[in-house]
Design a protein around this motif. Structure first.
Motif, PDB file in Angstrom:
ATOM      1  N   LEU A 178      -8.438  17.719  -3.323  1.00 47.28           N
ATOM      2  CA  LEU A 178      -8.644  16.213  -3.205  1.00 47.28           C
ATOM      3  C   LEU A 178      -8.337  15.521  -4.468  1.00 47.28           C
ATOM      4  CD1 LEU A 178     -11.726  16.001  -1.082  1.00 47.28           C
ATOM      5  CD2 LEU A 178      -9.435  16.237  -0.069  1.00 47.28           C
ATOM      6  N   LEU A 179      -8.839  15.878  -5.612  1.00 46.60           N
ATOM      7  CA  LEU A 179      -8.550  15.150  -6.750  1.00 46.60           C
ATOM      8  C   LEU A 179      -7.125  15.156  -7.247  1.00 46.60           C
ATOM      9  CD1 LEU A 179     -11.293  16.086  -9.325  1.00 46.60           C
ATOM     10  CD2 LEU A 179     -10.649  14.127  -8.774  1.00 46.60           C
ATOM     11  N   GLU A 180      -6.461  16.258  -7.022  1.00 39.11           N
ATOM     12  CA  GLU A 180      -5.036  16.290  -7.348  1.00 39.11           C
ATOM     13  C   GLU A 180      -4.113  15.314  -6.361  1.00 39.11           C
ATOM     14  OE1 GLU A 180      -3.423  17.498  -9.998  1.00 39.11           O
ATOM     15  OE2 GLU A 180      -5.447  18.136 -10.683  1.00 39.11           O
ATOM     16  N   GLU A 181      -4.535  15.259  -4.930  1.00 40.64           N
ATOM     17  CA  GLU A 181      -3.832  14.370  -4.106  1.00 40.64           C
ATOM     18  C   GLU A 181      -3.955  13.022  -4.618  1.00 40.64           C
ATOM     19  OE1 GLU A 181      -3.987  13.470   0.822  1.00 40.64           O
ATOM     20  OE2 GLU A 181      -5.826  14.404  -0.341  1.00 40.64           O
ATOM     21  N   ALA A 182      -5.319  12.549  -5.161  1.00 39.69           N
ATOM     22  CA  ALA A 182      -5.296  11.101  -5.486  1.00 39.69           C
ATOM     23  C   ALA A 182      -4.480  10.976  -6.948  1.00 39.69           C
ATOM     24  CB  ALA A 182      -6.841  10.879  -5.829  1.00 39.69           C
ATOM     25  N   LYS A 183      -4.701  11.826  -7.796  1.00 36.90           N
ATOM     26  CA  LYS A 183      -3.793  11.685  -9.025  1.00 36.90           C
ATOM     27  C   LYS A 183      -2.426  11.364  -9.005  1.00 36.90           C
ATOM     28  CE  LYS A 183      -5.133  14.450 -12.297  1.00 36.90           C
ATOM     29  NZ  LYS A 183      -5.794  15.561 -12.881  1.00 36.90           N
ATOM     30  N   ALA A 184      -1.913  12.367  -7.679  1.00 39.87           N
ATOM     31  CA  ALA A 184      -0.504  12.333  -7.522  1.00 39.87           C
ATOM     32  C   ALA A 184       0.261  10.793  -7.226  1.00 39.87           C
ATOM     33  CB  ALA A 184      -0.066  13.291  -6.417  1.00 39.87           C
ATOM     34  N   LEU A 185      -0.803  10.056  -6.799  1.00 39.09           N
ATOM     35  CA  LEU A 185      -0.304   8.544  -6.268  1.00 39.09           C
ATOM     36  C   LEU A 185      -0.090   7.764  -7.506  1.00 39.09           C
ATOM     37  CD1 LEU A 185      -2.987   7.917  -3.354  1.00 39.09           C
ATOM     38  CD2 LEU A 185      -0.557   8.325  -3.009  1.00 39.09           C
ATOM     39  N   ALA A 186      -0.306   8.320  -8.711  1.00 34.08           N
ATOM     40  CA  ALA A 186       0.040   7.450  -9.947  1.00 34.08           C
ATOM     41  C   ALA A 186       1.382   7.392 -10.047  1.00 34.08           C
ATOM     42  CB  ALA A 186      -0.634   8.250 -11.148  1.00 34.08           C
ATOM     43  N   ASP A 187       2.385   8.042  -9.586  1.00 32.62           N
ATOM     44  CA  ASP A 187       3.745   7.922  -9.647  1.00 32.62           C
ATOM     45  C   ASP A 187       4.374   6.758  -9.001  1.00 32.62           C
ATOM     46  OD1 ASP A 187       3.667  10.103 -11.699  1.00 32.62           O
ATOM     47  OD2 ASP A 187       4.009  11.634 -10.038  1.00 32.62           O
ATOM     48  N   LEU A 216       0.878  -1.253  -0.030  1.00 33.84           N
ATOM     49  CA  LEU A 216      -0.111   0.031   0.049  1.00 33.84           C
ATOM     50  C   LEU A 216       0.862   1.272   0.106  1.00 33.84           C
ATOM     51  CD1 LEU A 216      -2.838   1.122   0.012  1.00 33.84           C
ATOM     52  CD2 LEU A 216      -2.648   0.954   2.743  1.00 33.84           C
ATOM     53  N   VAL A 217       0.940   2.011  -1.100  1.00 32.05           N
ATOM     54  CA  VAL A 217       1.788   2.957  -1.174  1.00 32.05           C
ATOM     55  C   VAL A 217       1.322   4.565  -0.891  1.00 32.05           C
ATOM     56  CG1 VAL A 217       3.131   1.991  -3.008  1.00 32.05           C
ATOM     57  CG2 VAL A 217       1.204   3.394  -3.770  1.00 32.05           C
ATOM     58  N   GLY A 218      -0.027   4.360  -0.663  1.00 31.32           N
ATOM     59  CA  GLY A 218      -0.672   5.467  -0.221  1.00 31.32           C
ATOM     60  C   GLY A 218      -2.187   5.478  -0.184  1.00 31.32           C
ATOM     61  N   TYR A 219      -2.878   6.484   0.436  1.00 25.41           N
ATOM     62  CA  TYR A 219      -4.170   6.527   0.549  1.00 25.41           C
ATOM     63  C   TYR A 219      -4.644   8.182   0.157  1.00 25.41           C
ATOM     64  CZ  TYR A 219      -8.961   7.729   2.277  1.00 25.41           C
ATOM     65  OH  TYR A 219     -10.226   8.034   2.613  1.00 25.41           O
ATOM     66  N   ALA A 220      -5.726   8.189  -0.587  1.00 25.41           N
ATOM     67  CA  ALA A 220      -6.198   9.585  -0.660  1.00 25.41           C
ATOM     68  C   ALA A 220      -7.707   9.558  -0.765  1.00 25.41           C
ATOM     69  CB  ALA A 220      -5.695  10.118  -2.070  1.00 25.41           C
ATOM     70  N   ARG A 221      -8.248  10.594  -0.237  1.00 17.85           N
ATOM     71  CA  ARG A 221      -9.813  10.598   0.005  1.00 17.85           C
ATOM     72  C   ARG A 221     -10.368  10.728  -1.546  1.00 17.85           C
ATOM     73  NH1 ARG A 221     -13.027  14.821   3.554  1.00 17.85           N
ATOM     74  NH2 ARG A 221     -15.208  13.718   3.409  1.00 17.85           N
ATOM     75  N   GLY A 222      -9.913  11.544  -2.283  1.00 15.52           N
ATOM     76  CA  GLY A 222     -10.154  12.034  -3.765  1.00 15.52           C
ATOM     77  C   GLY A 222     -11.567  12.708  -3.767  1.00 15.52           C
TER      78      GLY A 222
END
Length: 805
Positions: free
Chosen positions: A387-396, A370-376
């Protein structure tokens, strides 16, 4: 002689009358030294025994309890043993909390997925619903706990639920809306059953002798007692005459006096009253006789909840076999539900869960990284770019997204029907944004009924957990990581769009009379007959392996066939039997579910399985003869993985039965071909066989005794209109917080008569009539009467305290 004749002879007329209504919110009436009281509790999928003073609306907190998957979830297991295990576990908790009777399971047919309590109901198919409910009832009653299947019958919408008339033709009534209860009663043998709020063709269900006596007791062999839904006692004496035994909650002594007067005037035979009391006593006197199970443990209860959730998960999509996730897969977990799960419905079934899991908390127990959690995004409401950007940033960081989205609490609740089939727009936007990163998106979908999926082609996989209860998250991880091969199958159809649902624009009916114009064509019966494509058909579900069917044989006993696991891992297949008769002159669905079996197979293994023809396989209800019949002739026998994917077919000649006579009118032809979009009120009237009751036009008018409080919006008095506006505003405020307030929802749909039913002797019938007079614009006259009747009722209450136990 009645079963409890000696005890009945010891009871006075007033004592017998008192037994016909409860004592307070959750108990039956006790008669000192003669009859004990038993305790009832909400509990279709977990007990809701309140800690303090009881109230049906759930305003007071309840004792901690295991929250099992909802009935809509359990139905996806297609496994009666799963229902039995949950029932057994519920029975154990009932014993622990000294609950004698559990108010469940609920098994009404899902006429429209937007029904507010669809999450509480098993299926759009009555055969599947009845079989699954029977398993739950059997398990629940093993230790002496009383099961209470509900709501009998034709209870399909929450809007105006206490003041709605279900107008349904005889064949649909018998084949769709009563067959589910018939199976549950005959196979489950429940000791109690709950009548519904609504009218059926102009008669309240709780006052329908044809239903409670002729059908339930005489035809089905029911040997228990009938309890009303809370506040569902319209006319107390009429209910008793029809076959109802217990009005809940406690109605106070006013109701008992009504019964006494009816007996003394000859309106009600004392012999009939004795029969109702005897039926009730037979259950009460034997309640709680089995010793308590001293092996109770929260861990075991939680394990039952997890196993049930695991076997009910439905894999809807698995593009490029993205699932199961390989060990060490870098996972980004996204979604508000992943941290604060959506695991149960709202309303009277709301459970104070003892051991609630989340996907975020349980991820550590499974072989992923599990590399991270975001509410989205928020549960509902506007889109938040941060919140969207926080979730999208996990793509890396991730190999795959696991996004938990679905229906929030405001979408599914007792007392409220859904406005649409979509998930909140902010959640749909989140999925699109995650997919745009180029990383695979695995959707874990939460919700208690069908959902529109316009974003389906943008994601790689969809695992539907429905409402999985407190242990749903770990069950989800077991499937996502391949520890368990998904075996769930949909118990309802998923239309491409909401517009594909027949007469969806008329649901829910906001006026008194709801026309069931689709007749027998509910769910897949319509889609298959009319050739309407769906997103996912009834009975659908993917596996991590594949199956093949072969060597079908058909004889008078049923069908048998070989089932082979043609994949590389072990799995469970659900073989579904459908039957049709294409040369029938009757209005018939193209195919109907008439049986199923499940088989566990190792990779490469083949087993022979059989599905018998039972009493429901070939029957139809003939309105002209007023009875069940079988049509002789040739039937199509179909074995499939779902209603749309038939793998083996054959034919069977039924030599017994009749050749039905039908009058082929233009209306009849429309129904035969499934052309419901062409059906008018006039067409339905022809099928219904009588003139349809008319709905009143909107506008200010005199409100009546059985009008719900929401109709105060049309009241002559500004006070009534203001009260309706205030109630509507309070409801919306609670929905905006994703916390539906059942108190306001209940009152909004409650008719004036229910004031006297829900508040015992606090409000007499005269007082409620005075309130109605005020609402109808007669303020001074109504207020004067209300003050007078208030003091008269208070004096009466004081004088009657000596008879209250």
């Amino acid at each position: 002689m009645l079963k409890n004749q000696k005890l009945l002879e010891q009871l006075t007329l007033k004592e017998k009358a008192l037994l016909m209504a409860g004592q307070g919110e959750w108990q039956t009436r006790a008669i000192k030294g003669k009859v004990k009281s038993i305790f009832l509790s909400d509990g279709p999928f977990g007990l809701r025994k309140q800690s303090g003073a009881g109230d049906h609306l759930g305003l007071n907190g309840s004792e901690p309890a295991t929250c099992f998957p909802s009935s809509a979830t359990l139905a996806n297991s297609w496994d009666q043993e799963v229902g039995r295990e949950v029932g057994r576990a519920l029975g154990k908790e009932a014993q622990r909390l000294k609950v004698d009777q559990v108010l469940g399971p609920a098994l009404n047919v899902k006429r429209n997925p937007r029904g507010g309590r669809s999450f509480e109901y098993y299926s759009e198919d009555p055969y599947l619903a009845g079989k699954m409910a029977a398993g739950m009832i059997q398990g629940l009653q093993e230790n002496g706990t009383i099961a209470t299947p509900k709501h009998l019958a034709v209870n399909s919408q929450e809007t105006r639920r206490m003041a709605s008339n279900s107008v349904v033709d005889e064949r649909a009534l018998r084949e769709i809306y009563l067959t589910n209860f018939e199976i549950a009663v005959k196979e489950g043998q429940p000791k109690s059953i709950m009548s519904s709020y609504n009218e059926i063709n102009g008669t309240y269900a709780n006052e329908a002798k044809w239903l409670l006596t002729d059908t339930l007791r005489k035809d089905w062999g029911f040997a228990g007692y009938v309890v009303t839904d809370w506040g569902g006692d319209n006319d107390h004496v009429s209910g008793i005459k029809a076959g109802s035994n217990l009005a809940m909650p406690g109605l106070g002594v006013n109701a008992a006096e009504e019964v006494v007067k009816a007996v003394e005037s000859g309106e009600l035979s004392e012999a009939v009253l004795d029969q109702r009391v005897d039926e009730l006593l037979t259950v009460i006197l034997h309640a709680g006789q089995k010793p308590a199970d001293d092996g109770f443990s929260w861990e075991k209860q939680h394990a039952v909840a997890r196993d049930a959730a695991k076997k009910s998960l439905v894999l809807l999509k698995n593009q490029d076999q993205v699932l199961p996730l390989a060990a060490g897969t870098k996972v980004a977990l996204v979604g508000d539900f992943a941290k604060t799960p959506r695991y149960q419905g709202a309303g009277s079934s709301l459970i104070n869960s003892h051991d609630l899991e989340s996907l975020l908390d349980t991820a550590k127990d499974y072989p992923i990284d599990l590399v991270g959690y975001a509410r989205g995004c928020l549960r509902q409401g506007e889109i938040k770019s941060d919140l969207l950007e926080e979730a999208k940033a996990l793509a890396d960081k991730c190999d795959v997204y696991v996004a938990n989205v679905g229906l929030d609490e405001s979408a599914e609740s007792e007392g409220l029907d859904r406005t649409n089939l979509a998930i909140p727009p902010c959640q749909a936007k989140l999925l699109e944004e995650l997919a745009a990163t180029g990383k695979p998106v695995v959707v874990v979908l939460s919700g208690g009924a069908a959902i529109e999926l316009p974003w389906e082609n943008k994601v790689s996989a969809i695992l539907h957990e429905y409402l999985g209860g407190e242990a749903g998250p770990s069950a989800v991880w077991e499937v996502l990581t391949g520890k368990y091969n998904p075996s769930g199958r949909l118990a309802e159809s998923y239309p491409l769009t909401e517009a594909d649902i027949p007469f969806d624009n008329e649901f829910p009916e906001i006026k008194r009379n709801a026309y069931y114009k689709e007749s027998i064509f509910v769910g897949y019966r319509y889609y298959e007959t009319a050739g309407v494509k769906v997103k996912y058909p009834f009975g659908y579900g993917l596996s991590y392996t594949t199956f093949a069917y072969s060597n079908l044989t058909i004889d008078d006993q049923g069908v048998s066939l070989d089932v082979s696991n043609t994949g590389k891992v072990a799995g469970r297949e659900t073989v579904q039997l459908y039957i049709g008769k294409k040369d029938s002159p009757l209005i018939r669905a193209k195919r109907e579910l008439k049986g199923w079996t499940q088989v566990d197979l190792d990779a490469g293994e083949t087993k022979r399985v059989a599905i018998p023809f039972d009493e429901y396989a070939f029957r139809y209800f003939d309105p002209n003869l007023g009875s069940w019949q079988e049509e002789k002739g040739r039937y199509q026998i179909m074995l499939g993985q779902n209603v749309d994917e038939i793998l083996l077919t054959g034919e069977y000649d039924l030599k017994r039965g009749i050749v039905p006579e039908v009058k082929e009118t233009s209306s009849y032809q429309k129904y035969r071909e499934g052309k419901l979009l062409m059906v008018t009120d006039r067409d339905f009237e022809e099928i219904y066989g009588a003139k349809l009751p008319e709905n009143r036009p909107a506008g200010k008018r005199e409100l009546e005794w059985n009008d719900p409080l929401l109709e105060m919006a049309n009241a002559k008095s500004w006070l009534g209109r203001a009260a309706a506006k205030w109630l509507a505003r309070k409801i919306q405020e609670s929905l905006d917080k994703s916390k539906p307030d059942l108190n306001f929802l209940f009152n909004y749909n409650m008719p004036f008569r229910a004031m006297t039913k829900m508040l015992g002797d606090t409000i007499s019938r005269s007082m409620a009539e005075d309130i109605l007079l005020i609402v109808n614009g007669h303020f001074w006259r109504g207020s004067g009467r209300l003050i007078r009747d208030y003091f008269q009722n208070n004096r009466k209450e004081k004088n009657d305290k000596d008879v209250q136990q």
